[in-house]
Enzyme design. Sequence first.
Site, PDB file in Angstrom:
ATOM      1  N   ASP A  59       0.847  -1.192   0.000  1.00  0.00           N
ATOM      2  CA  ASP A  59       0.000   0.000   0.000  1.00  0.00           C
ATOM      3  C   ASP A  59       0.895   1.258   0.000  1.00  0.00           C
ATOM      4  O   ASP A  59       1.883   1.314   0.737  1.00  0.00           O
ATOM      5  CB  ASP A  59      -0.867  -0.056   1.275  1.00  0.00           C
ATOM      6  N   HIS A  60       0.541   2.252  -0.807  1.00  0.00           N
ATOM      7  CA  HIS A  60       1.222   3.565  -0.814  1.00  0.00           C
ATOM      8  C   HIS A  60       2.743   3.506  -0.811  1.00  0.00           C
ATOM      9  O   HIS A  60       3.396   3.946   0.145  1.00  0.00           O
ATOM     10  CB  HIS A  60       0.770   4.431   0.371  1.00  0.00           C
ATOM     11  N   HIS A  78      -9.755   4.341  -2.029  1.00  0.00           N
ATOM     12  CA  HIS A  78      -9.037   4.372  -0.747  1.00  0.00           C
ATOM     13  C   HIS A  78      -9.955   5.009   0.299  1.00  0.00           C
ATOM     14  O   HIS A  78     -11.010   5.550  -0.031  1.00  0.00           O
ATOM     15  CB  HIS A  78      -7.760   5.212  -0.884  1.00  0.00           C
ATOM     16  N   GLY A  79      -9.509   4.959   1.539  1.00  0.00           N
ATOM     17  CA  GLY A  79     -10.249   5.621   2.611  1.00  0.00           C
ATOM     18  C   GLY A  79     -11.699   5.174   2.660  1.00  0.00           C
ATOM     19  O   GLY A  79     -12.612   5.974   2.855  1.00  0.00           O
ATOM     20  N   SER A  80     -11.911   3.863   2.497  1.00  0.00           N
ATOM     21  CA  SER A  80     -13.290   3.383   2.324  1.00  0.00           C
ATOM     22  C   SER A  80     -13.858   2.643   3.525  1.00  0.00           C
ATOM     23  O   SER A  80     -14.767   1.826   3.382  1.00  0.00           O
ATOM     24  CB  SER A  80     -13.382   2.513   1.074  1.00  0.00           C
ATOM     25  N   ASN A 116     -10.227  -0.166  -0.251  1.00  0.00           N
ATOM     26  CA  ASN A 116      -9.250  -0.220   0.847  1.00  0.00           C
ATOM     27  C   ASN A 116      -9.900   0.027   2.200  1.00  0.00           C
ATOM     28  O   ASN A 116     -10.584   1.047   2.392  1.00  0.00           O
ATOM     29  CB  ASN A 116      -8.178   0.842   0.624  1.00  0.00           C
ATOM     30  N   THR A 156      -9.299   1.296   8.807  1.00  0.00           N
ATOM     31  CA  THR A 156      -9.866   1.874  10.025  1.00  0.00           C
ATOM     32  C   THR A 156     -10.964   1.009  10.652  1.00  0.00           C
ATOM     33  O   THR A 156     -11.028   0.874  11.877  1.00  0.00           O
ATOM     34  CB  THR A 156     -10.416   3.281   9.695  1.00  0.00           C
TER      35      THR A 156
HETATM   36  P1  13P Z   1      -9.537   3.667   5.821  1.00  0.00           P
HETATM   37  O1  13P Z   1      -8.722   4.507   6.756  1.00  0.00           O
HETATM   38  O2  13P Z   1     -10.808   4.327   5.441  1.00  0.00           O
HETATM   39  O3  13P Z   1      -9.757   2.311   6.360  1.00  0.00           O
HETATM   40  O4  13P Z   1      -8.713   3.518   4.468  1.00  0.00           O
HETATM   41  C1  13P Z   1      -7.604   2.666   4.359  1.00  0.00           C
HETATM   42  C2  13P Z   1      -6.833   2.906   3.115  1.00  0.00           C
HETATM   43  O5  13P Z   1      -7.290   3.544   2.186  1.00  0.00           O
HETATM   44  C3  13P Z   1      -5.469   2.319   3.034  1.00  0.00           C
HETATM   45  O6  13P Z   1      -4.797   2.691   1.862  1.00  0.00           O
END
Ligand code: 13P
Length: 345
Positions: free
Chosen positions: A83-84, A232-234, A275, A278
């Site tokens: 990731d990243h 991402h950030g899902s 992704n 969280t």
């Molecule tokens: P969350 O913080 O929403 O779970 O996203 C994780 C993410 O996008 C990792 O690359």
Amino acid sequence: MAFISLRQLLDHAAEHGYGVPAFNVNNLEQIQAIMQAAEITRSPVILQASAGARKYAGEAYLRHMVLAAVESHPDIPVVLHQDHGASPAVCQQSIRSGFTSVMMDGSLKEDAKTPASYDYNVEVTRRVCEMAHAVGVSVEGELGCLGSLETGEAGEEDGVGAAGKLSHDLLLTDPVQAKDFVAATQVDALAIAIGTSHGAYKFSRQPTGDILAIERIAAIHAQIPGTHLVMHGSSSVPQEWLAIIRQYGGDIKQTFGVPVEEIQRGIKSGVRKINIDTDIRLAMTGAMRKTFAEQPGEFDPRKALIAARQAAQGICQARFEAFGCAGQAERIKPIALEAMVRRYR
Ligand code: 13P
């Protein structure tokens, strides 16, 4: 051993119209929870490790835990994704270490904070594609910067996140530019910016179209129908886990995540990788707090970790089912990375 490339898995997902959750992993219990959920739902798996995970667990520990996961669940296809990645060098290390997929995040410079120019992004991503595809490893790129359309801020997670306030043209992926980017780099998958951000604090209210631009996914997909889109950030930031954390002494302010129904809309428009980090963190934290609060005399960390693992498994199972992944594991015949190489020639 059923390690497969991201490209193979997402091609299958596209063909059959489903999405695959990509769960971030840092430790044994998270990996076990994901694999157990996959075993029960018969789902293929994407395990992803960020720079923060490599720092926390150590690359060798991560690699061996994932090997153990594959050995313990021989019928479940597993993608090991980085990731990243902040630079081609980071991606190269991961390829050497056995990852079957890497993300080159050239939307930010190597410090993982400063938004990069489009030309820089194309150049580093193209280099990684050349290197990775030569050994059958897949590549995810990113165009646009992840961040909140409400505040213009990215928020920082595990050392990754644009600093300062970003304008809307950086926070929303441009569909026409996406087409140019894919043609110039040859990425297999593209992370898009649509208002999501990493971490628990995504939206101050239940998101509507002005702050979560789900409509944009279809416009991007129309330009690059052969490229798999990544959200991402899902994390959905389940309100029930927030309530448990608060009930047992935690202090988490009001916040909202990406509703599962919105992700399902995204999947209908070409999103194939989703992704999630969280949600697993929140569920594990809530379960551990509850265990120790209810059993103050307990001193065996395994009691809390067992509860945490169960809680994480519940999240994973729910996402495998909601994204249409359940039952797909058997339908995928693993293709060796050596054979994937030929597809790029
Ligand atoms: P969350 O913080 O929403 O779970 O996203 C994780 C993410 O996008 C990792 O690359």
